[in-house]
Structures are given as structure tokens and as C-alpha cells.
Design an enzyme around this catalytic site. Sequence first.
Site, short mmCIF file in Angstrom:
data_model
loop_
_atom_site.label_atom_id
_atom_site.label_comp_id
_atom_site.label_asym_id
_atom_site.label_seq_id
_atom_site.Cartn_x
_atom_site.Cartn_y
_atom_site.Cartn_z
N HIS A 1 -8.61 3.47 8.46
CA HIS A 1 -9.11 2.20 7.89
C HIS A 1 -10.58 2.12 8.53
O HIS A 1 -11.18 1.40 7.67
CB HIS A 1 -8.17 0.99 8.63
CG HIS A 1 -6.95 0.79 7.70
ND1 HIS A 1 -5.86 1.41 7.75
CD2 HIS A 1 -6.58 0.09 6.62
CE1 HIS A 1 -4.74 1.05 6.85
NE2 HIS A 1 -5.59 0.22 6.05
N ASN B 1 0.83 -1.06 -0.10
CA ASN B 1 0.08 -0.16 -0.04
C ASN B 1 0.87 1.21 0.09
O ASN B 1 0.79 2.26 0.69
CB ASN B 1 -0.93 0.08 1.31
CG ASN B 1 -2.35 0.65 1.02
OD1 ASN B 1 -2.57 1.63 0.06
ND2 ASN B 1 -3.15 0.76 1.91
#
Length: 557
Positions: free
Chosen positions: A425, A394
Site C-alpha cells: 500500500h 478489494n
Amino acid sequence: MTTFRSVAKTAAAAAAAAGEEVEEYLFIVAAQGSEANREDRIYRRRSSMAPQTTASCTGSTLLQPISEIINLPVDQVNFVACQLFALLMAVWFRIYLHPSKTSPFVRHVVATLLGLYLALFCFGWYSLHFLVQSGLSYGVMIFVSLEHMHKYCFIVTLGYLILCQITRVYVFDYGMYSADFTGPMMVITQKITSMAFEIHDGLSKRGPQLTPNQKYLAISRMPSLLEYLSYNCNFMGILAGPTCSYNDYIAFIEGRAYQPRHQENANGKENGKLRQSEPSPKNAVISKLCTCAICLVVYLSLYKLLPVDYSINDGFVSSAPFYLQVIYLYLAMLALRPKYYFVWTLADAINNAAGFGFNGYNTDGSPQWDLISNLRILDIELATSFKLFLDNWNIQTGHWLKRVCYERCPVNPTAATFLLSAMWHGVYPGYYLTFVTGIGMTMAARAVRHNIRPYFLASDSYKSIYDVITWACTQVAISYTVVPFVLLAVGPSLKFYSSWYFSLHLLCLFIVLVLPVKSRRRQPKEQQDNPQKDSAQGNQTDHNSTDSNCNQKDKTT
């Protein structure tokens, strides 16, 4: 090996026994109620996935027949179909709306309208949240003073994302693995907050106050509303990203994406080869699509055979030797990662097909198309340290965390960065358990590297031994750390850690207390005194990210 095969077969049989059509857990965390009731609801499985997800799908049901045939949720089918449609539109966009044939205004309008259509098809009226979040943040940018604009914009954008995540989890009880509308909002949050800090750097700070990377990313004028919406909601990245810098995106729209990387030699050559006026992304796109196909096949073949939650099965924990539990956990996480490889690589291919993502040339003169790549698969699977794994996983989110938090936080930036990552998140408790564990893992890995690694650099054989050992330790540590990220709930996560006796937590604590380690953060004064030296080092060590583009530009100057 025979023992492990029997364990794998047992795991598959256990998964199948709960229902022939079972695919994923329905993770539901109640806002009120006892812990026992909450855990019972968390582990409730759903059978016949496709029919049940029809009611919870907020997007189009046009592809419902296909969903029933392949037995996948219609929202996931919509997502993949929209990404494939975006890939075709990207090719059309690069050929027929090339900067030499049309104006930036037209390219902005088309990219934005296509993006909003894809969002509407996938998420229905919930896609309005994308516009609300963008509109609120743009209002803050316009009406709040430059001195505090970036802070208020950060709070408003992240706060609206968290509010939507709380609503989705605790009110509507959407399944974790359905294509929910907060996924694109996470990418939009990255873009808006990055832009706010870059505007602040460009309009309210002077050159000596900025690092070379911040100078490159700084925005010197307030974007128009169309440019702002195009950057946030373009069809290439609205569903799965990846995020990118505003300057890079505008350079792509205006046809300037190749110019800064074509000025190193006056003779028009690089490494002895003639440079093309505009390199073709065809080979890069084909290569990434092949990678997508392989990852999809691997994931669909293994994820049912090796479920992560089987690692906390009472029978498995009590009967399997500990070394088999370690091996099973590693393989279960290995089988889970191709899902992310597929999504991110496909998103990268879409951007490349549109002509976005060019990052200079290799030493052999071939073009690189990894400017906004989100992962490097081989570097992930062969990582020999916790940091190397995170640096290649990521990637664009890592750059965002570094730019808006790590480089700017005056107190304990490592802990602040992990906390921000957890908040971004979502609101599942497992995320916070993972990132709290990650702080200790990062500090322990840093201490080991600084204190033990030098003893293994005396010869190549010692170095190879060190690499093998650290690779195995890294893979086990990563798997151990991210189990709560997959299980989501507190009970199952603590059950897993207790089955391992919190061994890696205690080991990290011991290492941090015993081994000294220096801070990784450089002194600002040293960076300002040696900007050219830092720039040259950045060109040697960076992996073709936006940060490396900044270093290349400074070195050329």
C-alpha cells in the site's frame, strides 16, 4: 438523534472554518526534522484546491477549465475522464475488434497502445515508470533460472514500487488524495508477481506439488513481450485495475473466455434454459454504472459533513459521550467507503463492456459478470465477521495476497500477509499501524467464532441475535482498525487510539490469550488426498472468483 445532529453540524462547521474551499488534508511527512515539525506539516491544509494542484499535476492540463468549474484537482478530473473514455473504447473494442473479426495480435496491440495513451494523459512522463517496472521484471523472467525467478521477480517488482512510493512521499510531497502514478503501479505489481509465480508453477513444478487452484492458474509457456505488456498495461485496467489472472486475460483476448463455462451439459442447456453462444454484458454494465452514480452522489454529499479526523478533535472527544464517538466513527467510515465503491465498480464495468469478466451462469440461467469484481457492497456493509468484511473488500488484492504469500509462507502466514499488504500500500506509518492492528483483530475474531458461535446455533432466534451483535462489533472493529489508514501519520493515529484507551487492542489481546483457536490452514497431505472433495466444496462456498473457476473446471473433469 438531536444530539448527534448537533455533533454533525459542529463537525461541518469546524471543517468549513478552516477554509471555504478545503477538501482534503495535504499529508506531508518530512524525511528529516523533529516530530513536532512533522506533525505541523501533516496537518497543513490547502485551500483553493483546483488552482494549487495545477502545478503538481504531471499529466495533461487540457481539462483544467473543467477542474476550475467543479473545484476538483485536475489530476482527478483527468482520471475520471479517462475512465469514461475507456468505457466507450471498451464497447468499441468488443464490437469492432471481436475475436471473430480480428486476430489476437491486433487486440493485444490496440489494448496496449490505448492503455499507454491513457497513462500518458493522466500522469505525463511519470507513466514511463510503468514500462521501466515491467521491463525490469520481464528481464528477470527471461534471464534468471526458473527455480528462483519468481523470488527475484517479486523482490525487484515490489522494491521498485516501494522506491517510487518513497520518492513520491518524502521527495516530491504529493498530496495523498491526488491521482499519483504509484496507484497503477500497485496493480501492475500484483500482475507481474502473480505471473512470475504462475510461470514457476507451470514450468518447474509437477501436478502433485500444486493445489487445484495453482494448477488452473499455472502458465505453461513464457509469454511474449507483447502479451506481457498487454496484460500489464491494457486500457481496461491500467488506471484502476482490477488485477486478474494471466490465463483468464489471454482467454479473453483469444475469444476463449466462454468455452470452459459451456461444457457442463452436452445438450447445450443449463438449468433448463438454452445458453447463448456469447452472453451480452449490457445489463451488468448498466447496473454497475447506476451503482457508480449512486455511490458518487452519496460520497460527495457526506464526506465533508462527516470528516474522519473530527473523531480526534479535542472538543469533540472531551464533550461527546463515548457512545456518540462510536456512532460518529462508524458513520464517518461509512461516508468514506463510497469513494472506493465508485472507482472499483466503474473499473469492473469497463472490463465487462469490453467482454471481460464472464463467470458462468446463475441458477436461473442469467449470465454472471463478476469474474474480476473487486467488491460486494451488501456483503461488506452487512458483514458479521472481520473475515467476511475482508473477503468482500478489494477481492482481487485478497486473492493476490493469498496466492503469493499466505499459501506459500511457511511461518506465520497471517502476519506475513498483513505485512506484505502494508508494504504494497505504501510507506505512510498509518498503513503499518492499521495492518498490525488487523492481525490482532483477525486472530481475536477467529477465536470468538470458533469458541462462542456454536452456542448460538441451537435455534434461529439465537442465531439472529448472534448475527446482530457480531455485525455491530465487526463494523466498530473495522472502523477502529482503519483510522490510521485514513489519518496516515503516527501522531494523529496514536491520539485516536489513546482517546479510546487502546480498548480494542487490549480486548483482542485478552481474547487471544484466553480462548483457544485452531489454525485455519489445512494440512497439505489432506488437500492432496481429497482434491475432488475440496473442489466440490469450493464450488459451493466461493463467490464466483477465479478460484471458483478452477474448482468448476476440476469438477467438470
